[in-house]
Design a protein around this motif. Structure first.
Motif, PDB file in Angstrom:
ATOM      1  N   ASP A  18       0.766  -1.249   0.000  1.00 35.13           N
ATOM      2  CA  ASP A  18       0.000   0.000   0.000  1.00 35.13           C
ATOM      3  C   ASP A  18       0.799   1.304   0.000  1.00 35.13           C
ATOM      4  OD1 ASP A  18      -2.448  -1.510   2.145  1.00 35.13           O
ATOM      5  OD2 ASP A  18      -2.237  -1.616  -0.007  1.00 35.13           O
ATOM      6  N   ALA A  19       1.945   1.381   0.633  1.00 33.60           N
ATOM      7  CA  ALA A  19       2.635   2.647   0.838  1.00 33.60           C
ATOM      8  C   ALA A  19       3.477   3.089  -0.343  1.00 33.60           C
ATOM      9  CB  ALA A  19       3.519   2.556   2.071  1.00 33.60           C
ATOM     10  N   GLY A  20       3.728   2.224  -1.298  1.00 35.08           N
ATOM     11  CA  GLY A  20       4.621   2.580  -2.391  1.00 35.08           C
ATOM     12  C   GLY A  20       6.067   2.395  -1.970  1.00 35.08           C
ATOM     13  N   VAL A  21       6.956   2.511  -2.927  1.00 31.05           N
ATOM     14  CA  VAL A  21       8.377   2.261  -2.678  1.00 31.05           C
ATOM     15  C   VAL A  21       9.216   3.281  -3.419  1.00 31.05           C
ATOM     16  CG1 VAL A  21      10.273   0.653  -3.187  1.00 31.05           C
ATOM     17  CG2 VAL A  21       8.107  -0.222  -2.353  1.00 31.05           C
ATOM     18  N   PHE A  22      10.294   3.716  -2.813  1.00 32.14           N
ATOM     19  CA  PHE A  22      11.384   4.416  -3.489  1.00 32.14           C
ATOM     20  C   PHE A  22      12.635   3.882  -2.840  1.00 32.14           C
ATOM     21  CE2 PHE A  22      14.653   7.552  -4.018  1.00 32.14           C
ATOM     22  CZ  PHE A  22      14.529   7.877  -5.351  1.00 32.14           C
ATOM     23  N   SER A  23      13.393   3.087  -3.582  1.00 28.43           N
ATOM     24  CA  SER A  23      14.589   2.513  -2.978  1.00 28.43           C
ATOM     25  C   SER A  23      15.737   2.470  -3.971  1.00 28.43           C
ATOM     26  CB  SER A  23      14.302   1.116  -2.416  1.00 28.43           C
ATOM     27  OG  SER A  23      13.923   0.239  -3.443  1.00 28.43           O
ATOM     28  N   VAL A  24      16.921   2.377  -3.408  1.00 29.78           N
ATOM     29  CA  VAL A  24      18.160   2.326  -4.175  1.00 29.78           C
ATOM     30  C   VAL A  24      18.440   0.874  -4.543  1.00 29.78           C
ATOM     31  CG1 VAL A  24      20.644   2.759  -4.060  1.00 29.78           C
ATOM     32  CG2 VAL A  24      19.036   4.373  -3.021  1.00 29.78           C
ATOM     33  N   LEU A  25      18.883   0.656  -5.785  1.00 28.92           N
ATOM     34  CA  LEU A  25      19.271  -0.678  -6.244  1.00 28.92           C
ATOM     35  C   LEU A  25      20.770  -0.853  -6.046  1.00 28.92           C
ATOM     36  CD1 LEU A  25      17.279  -0.715  -9.602  1.00 28.92           C
ATOM     37  CD2 LEU A  25      16.609  -1.746  -7.422  1.00 28.92           C
ATOM     38  N   ASP A  26      21.198  -2.055  -5.679  1.00 30.44           N
ATOM     39  CA  ASP A  26      22.631  -2.310  -5.548  1.00 30.44           C
ATOM     40  C   ASP A  26      23.224  -2.664  -6.909  1.00 30.44           C
ATOM     41  OD1 ASP A  26      22.214  -5.086  -6.023  1.00 30.44           O
ATOM     42  OD2 ASP A  26      22.066  -5.509  -3.881  1.00 30.44           O
ATOM     43  N   ASP A  27      24.543  -2.852  -6.962  1.00 36.15           N
ATOM     44  CA  ASP A  27      25.228  -3.111  -8.229  1.00 36.15           C
ATOM     45  C   ASP A  27      24.738  -4.390  -8.903  1.00 36.15           C
ATOM     46  OD1 ASP A  27      26.688  -0.825  -7.918  1.00 36.15           O
ATOM     47  OD2 ASP A  27      28.620  -1.811  -7.603  1.00 36.15           O
ATOM     48  N   VAL A  28      24.434  -5.417  -8.125  1.00 33.95           N
ATOM     49  CA  VAL A  28      23.954  -6.680  -8.697  1.00 33.95           C
ATOM     50  C   VAL A  28      22.596  -6.474  -9.357  1.00 33.95           C
ATOM     51  CG1 VAL A  28      23.225  -9.045  -8.183  1.00 33.95           C
ATOM     52  CG2 VAL A  28      25.285  -8.117  -7.121  1.00 33.95           C
ATOM     53  N   THR A 132      32.359   3.630 -14.505  1.00 30.80           N
ATOM     54  CA  THR A 132      33.128   4.060 -13.343  1.00 30.80           C
ATOM     55  C   THR A 132      32.197   4.351 -12.174  1.00 30.80           C
ATOM     56  OG1 THR A 132      33.092   6.330 -14.170  1.00 30.80           O
ATOM     57  CG2 THR A 132      35.038   4.992 -14.705  1.00 30.80           C
ATOM     58  N   ALA A 133      30.906   4.526 -12.474  1.00 35.21           N
ATOM     59  CA  ALA A 133      29.887   4.727 -11.441  1.00 35.21           C
ATOM     60  C   ALA A 133      28.591   4.093 -11.927  1.00 35.21           C
ATOM     61  CB  ALA A 133      29.675   6.210 -11.173  1.00 35.21           C
ATOM     62  N   LEU A 134      27.850   3.496 -10.992  1.00 36.97           N
ATOM     63  CA  LEU A 134      26.618   2.789 -11.331  1.00 36.97           C
ATOM     64  C   LEU A 134      25.618   3.016 -10.211  1.00 36.97           C
ATOM     65  CD1 LEU A 134      25.202   0.672 -13.196  1.00 36.97           C
ATOM     66  CD2 LEU A 134      26.312  -1.091 -11.826  1.00 36.97           C
ATOM     67  N   SER A 135      24.403   3.412 -10.590  1.00 37.52           N
ATOM     68  CA  SER A 135      23.363   3.603  -9.582  1.00 37.52           C
ATOM     69  C   SER A 135      22.009   3.260 -10.178  1.00 37.52           C
ATOM     70  CB  SER A 135      23.355   5.043  -9.054  1.00 37.52           C
ATOM     71  OG  SER A 135      23.008   5.945 -10.091  1.00 37.52           O
TER      72      SER A 135
END
Length: 146
Positions: A18-28, A132-135
């Motif tokens: 119900d609340a929704g999500v905003f999250s960071v993904l890891d490199d994998v 060199t950077a991944l997000s």
């Protein structure tokens, strides 16, 4: 950036309570989504900011795409660029985005065996982007109250 166990899009985008999500993904997770993608966008300065879509493959932790030797992309080897892929489902309110930055290099035809450009014309030049950077981010909107 090493790829470990693969994570499916379904696992990443599982419905949130119900609340929704905003999250960071890891490199994998980012690598898994890059592996599953087909179209991405290359952002660079030429001299103004330019963002061009390309068909690509994710090969051994490197973005690989084809272009024409006369395109603006052909002038990128040695430059640092950004590359972005995403998927957004407006109906379900679920989406993700992966962004990397890295230096462009020249690739080999063997690296681009799985890349079939959608754009018409000859695209023999193989380019790579070594990150060199991944997000990455995943988002889902909250469920509406009935």
């Amino acid at each position: 950036m090493q790829q470990q166990s693969a994570v499916t899009q379904d696992e990443l985008l599982a419905p949130a309570p119900d609340a929704g999500v905003f999250s960071v993904l890891d490199d994998v997770e980012c690598s898994s989504l890059l592996h599953d993608g087909v179209i991405g966008r290359v952002a660079f300065a030429d001299p103004d900011l330019v963002i061009l879509p390309v068909t690509y493959d994710w090969v051994d932790g490197v973005v690989v795409f084809r272009t024409s030797p006369s395109s603006s992309l052909a002038r990128l080897p040695g430059q640092v660029v950004a590359f972005e892929v995403d998927d957004i489902d407006a109906e379900t309110g679920v989406g993700w985005s992966v962004l990397l930055s890295g230096r462009v290099g020249e690739g080999t035809p063997a690296q681009a065996e799985q890349v079939t450009p959608w754009a018409a014309g000859d695209r023999p030049l193989v380019l790579t982007i070594t990150p060199t950077a991944l997000s990455g981010r995943v988002v889902s909107r909250p469920e509406e109250e009935a």
